[in-house]
Design a protein around this motif. Structure first.
Motif, PDB file in Angstrom:
ATOM      1  N   ASN A  26       0.835  -1.209   0.000  1.00 13.42           N
ATOM      2  CA  ASN A  26       0.000   0.000   0.000  1.00 13.42           C
ATOM      3  C   ASN A  26       0.872   1.261   0.000  1.00 13.42           C
ATOM      4  OD1 ASN A  26      -2.514   1.260  -0.109  1.00 13.42           O
ATOM      5  ND2 ASN A  26      -2.609   1.479   2.107  1.00 13.42           N
ATOM      6  N   CYS A  27       1.861   1.282  -0.888  1.00 11.55           N
ATOM      7  CA  CYS A  27       2.832   2.379  -0.927  1.00 11.55           C
ATOM      8  C   CYS A  27       2.307   3.621  -1.638  1.00 11.55           C
ATOM      9  CB  CYS A  27       4.131   1.922  -1.572  1.00 11.55           C
ATOM     10  SG  CYS A  27       3.956   1.526  -3.328  1.00 11.55           S
ATOM     11  N   GLY A  28       1.313   3.449  -2.498  1.00  8.70           N
ATOM     12  CA  GLY A  28       0.766   4.599  -3.217  1.00  8.70           C
ATOM     13  C   GLY A  28       1.632   5.115  -4.341  1.00  8.70           C
ATOM     14  N   ARG A  29       2.587   4.318  -4.804  1.00  8.64           N
ATOM     15  CA  ARG A  29       3.462   4.750  -5.896  1.00  8.64           C
ATOM     16  C   ARG A  29       3.075   4.168  -7.237  1.00  8.64           C
ATOM     17  NH1 ARG A  29       9.433   4.005  -5.472  1.00  8.64           N
ATOM     18  NH2 ARG A  29       9.394   5.554  -7.125  1.00  8.64           N
ATOM     19  N   GLU A  30       1.984   3.377  -7.289  1.00  5.13           N
ATOM     20  CA  GLU A  30       1.509   2.859  -8.582  1.00  5.13           C
ATOM     21  C   GLU A  30       0.928   4.010  -9.392  1.00  5.13           C
ATOM     22  OE1 GLU A  30      -2.064   2.792  -5.893  1.00  5.13           O
ATOM     23  OE2 GLU A  30       0.057   2.414  -5.639  1.00  5.13           O
ATOM     24  N   ILE A  31       0.711   3.814 -10.667  1.00  2.00           N
ATOM     25  CA  ILE A  31       0.141   4.851 -11.520  1.00  2.00           C
ATOM     26  C   ILE A  31      -1.168   5.330 -10.905  1.00  2.00           C
ATOM     27  CG2 ILE A  31      -0.813   5.355 -13.800  1.00  2.00           C
ATOM     28  CD1 ILE A  31       1.150   3.240 -14.908  1.00  2.00           C
ATOM     29  N   GLY A  32      -1.270   6.634 -10.665  1.00  2.00           N
ATOM     30  CA  GLY A  32      -2.460   7.213 -10.045  1.00  2.00           C
ATOM     31  C   GLY A  32      -2.502   7.066  -8.541  1.00  2.00           C
ATOM     32  N   GLY A  33      -1.430   6.558  -7.939  1.00  2.00           N
ATOM     33  CA  GLY A  33      -1.386   6.335  -6.493  1.00  2.00           C
ATOM     34  C   GLY A  33      -1.275   7.618  -5.680  1.00  2.00           C
ATOM     35  N   TRP A  74      11.835  -7.103  -7.096  1.00  2.00           N
ATOM     36  CA  TRP A  74      13.248  -7.235  -6.715  1.00  2.00           C
ATOM     37  C   TRP A  74      14.167  -7.135  -7.914  1.00  2.00           C
ATOM     38  CZ3 TRP A  74       9.387 -10.719  -5.811  1.00  2.00           C
ATOM     39  CH2 TRP A  74       9.301 -11.805  -6.676  1.00  2.00           C
ATOM     40  N   THR A  75      13.625  -7.171  -9.120  1.00  2.00           N
ATOM     41  CA  THR A  75      14.441  -7.066 -10.335  1.00  2.00           C
ATOM     42  C   THR A  75      14.459  -5.651 -10.904  1.00  2.00           C
ATOM     43  OG1 THR A  75      12.645  -7.561 -11.891  1.00  2.00           O
ATOM     44  CG2 THR A  75      13.814  -9.446 -10.949  1.00  2.00           C
ATOM     45  N   VAL A  76      13.854  -4.707 -10.190  1.00  2.00           N
ATOM     46  CA  VAL A  76      13.676  -3.353 -10.720  1.00  2.00           C
ATOM     47  C   VAL A  76      14.369  -2.328  -9.817  1.00  2.00           C
ATOM     48  CG1 VAL A  76      11.974  -1.626 -11.408  1.00  2.00           C
ATOM     49  CG2 VAL A  76      11.441  -4.048 -11.655  1.00  2.00           C
ATOM     50  N   LEU A 122      10.614   1.334  -3.791  1.00  2.00           N
ATOM     51  CA  LEU A 122      10.636   1.859  -2.422  1.00  2.00           C
ATOM     52  C   LEU A 122      10.624   0.690  -1.449  1.00  2.00           C
ATOM     53  CD1 LEU A 122      10.418   4.440  -0.651  1.00  2.00           C
ATOM     54  CD2 LEU A 122       7.946   4.138  -0.730  1.00  2.00           C
ATOM     55  N   CYS A 123      11.679   0.554  -0.676  1.00  2.00           N
ATOM     56  CA  CYS A 123      11.778  -0.513   0.320  1.00  2.00           C
ATOM     57  C   CYS A 123      12.276   0.086   1.624  1.00  2.00           C
ATOM     58  CB  CYS A 123      12.739  -1.602  -0.138  1.00  2.00           C
ATOM     59  SG  CYS A 123      12.308  -2.328  -1.732  1.00  2.00           S
ATOM     60  N   ASN A 124      11.597  -0.261   2.694  1.00  2.00           N
ATOM     61  CA  ASN A 124      11.973   0.275   4.008  1.00  2.00           C
ATOM     62  C   ASN A 124      12.085   1.800   3.983  1.00  2.00           C
ATOM     63  OD1 ASN A 124      12.134  -2.324   5.208  1.00  2.00           O
ATOM     64  ND2 ASN A 124      14.141  -2.585   4.283  1.00  2.00           N
ATOM     65  N   LYS A 125      11.144   2.423   3.306  1.00  2.00           N
ATOM     66  CA  LYS A 125      11.003   3.874   3.229  1.00  2.00           C
ATOM     67  C   LYS A 125      12.148   4.576   2.506  1.00  2.00           C
ATOM     68  CE  LYS A 125       8.067   4.057   7.248  1.00  2.00           C
ATOM     69  NZ  LYS A 125       7.728   4.684   8.493  1.00  2.00           N
ATOM     70  N   SER A 126      12.913   3.830   1.697  1.00  2.00           N
ATOM     71  CA  SER A 126      13.947   4.480   0.903  1.00  2.00           C
ATOM     72  C   SER A 126      13.972   3.885  -0.505  1.00  2.00           C
ATOM     73  CB  SER A 126      15.325   4.352   1.563  1.00  2.00           C
ATOM     74  OG  SER A 126      15.720   3.015   1.644  1.00  2.00           O
ATOM     75  N   GLU A 156      21.803  -5.640  -8.038  1.00  2.00           N
ATOM     76  CA  GLU A 156      22.839  -6.342  -7.291  1.00  2.00           C
ATOM     77  C   GLU A 156      22.900  -5.869  -5.847  1.00  2.00           C
ATOM     78  OE1 GLU A 156      23.409  -4.705 -10.181  1.00  2.00           O
ATOM     79  OE2 GLU A 156      23.733  -6.340 -11.584  1.00  2.00           O
ATOM     80  N   GLU A 157      22.659  -4.591  -5.621  1.00  2.00           N
ATOM     81  CA  GLU A 157      22.715  -4.018  -4.281  1.00  2.00           C
ATOM     82  C   GLU A 157      21.487  -4.374  -3.452  1.00  2.00           C
ATOM     83  OE1 GLU A 157      23.076   0.143  -5.002  1.00  2.00           O
ATOM     84  OE2 GLU A 157      25.082  -0.032  -5.833  1.00  2.00           O
ATOM     85  N   LYS A 158      20.342  -4.482  -4.086  1.00  2.00           N
ATOM     86  CA  LYS A 158      19.108  -4.660  -3.338  1.00  2.00           C
ATOM     87  C   LYS A 158      18.681  -6.106  -3.164  1.00  2.00           C
ATOM     88  CE  LYS A 158      15.060  -3.964  -5.514  1.00  2.00           C
ATOM     89  NZ  LYS A 158      13.934  -3.301  -6.092  1.00  2.00           N
ATOM     90  N   LEU A 159      19.157  -7.018  -3.993  1.00  2.00           N
ATOM     91  CA  LEU A 159      18.661  -8.389  -3.995  1.00  2.00           C
ATOM     92  C   LEU A 159      18.861  -9.096  -2.652  1.00  2.00           C
ATOM     93  CD1 LEU A 159      17.117 -10.346  -5.706  1.00  2.00           C
ATOM     94  CD2 LEU A 159      19.266 -11.161  -6.656  1.00  2.00           C
TER      95      LEU A 159
END
Length: 101
Positions: free
Chosen positions: A11-18, A49-51, A55-59, A65-68
């Motif tokens: 429920n991050c609200g970052r989808e299109i129209g979020g 996880w491939t993109v 937004l993860c953990n508010k950042s 490679e860094e996030k996986l």
């Protein structure tokens, strides 16, 4: 039961129209059409996880490679893995081959 995409799960609200797109921008996972269908998701909604730039953990996250390593401990990643079972797709092989060309 319909499988949720990451933006629905968190429920991050970052989808299109979020609700949070003005403040945080549109999430790249919600517009990555070439991932549609991966793990039965819409766009990259079930392969976030491939993109880069999710937004993860508010950042905002950087390169894959860094996030996986953080993603494999994520409750959503684990949910998708459990729901898809043997059909789980970690990386979309077609996109990896295209990027290597």
């Amino acid at each position: 039961m319909e499988k949720k995409n990451c933006w629905e799960y968190f429920n991050c609200g970052r989808e299109i129209g979020g609700a949070n797109t003005n403040e945080l921008g549109v999430c790249p996972a919600s517009i990555k059409f070439e991932n549609t269908g991966v793990n039965h998701g819409s766009k990259a909604g079930r392969s976030c996880w491939t993109v880069e730039g999710t937004l993860c953990n508010k950042s905002i996250q950087g390169e894959i490679e860094e996030k996986l390593l953080g993603c494999i401990n994520c409750s959503f990643f684990k949910l998708v893995n459990d729901e898809e079972s043997r059909e789980f797709i970690l990386l979309n092989e077609e996109l990896v081959k295209k990027d290597d060309s």
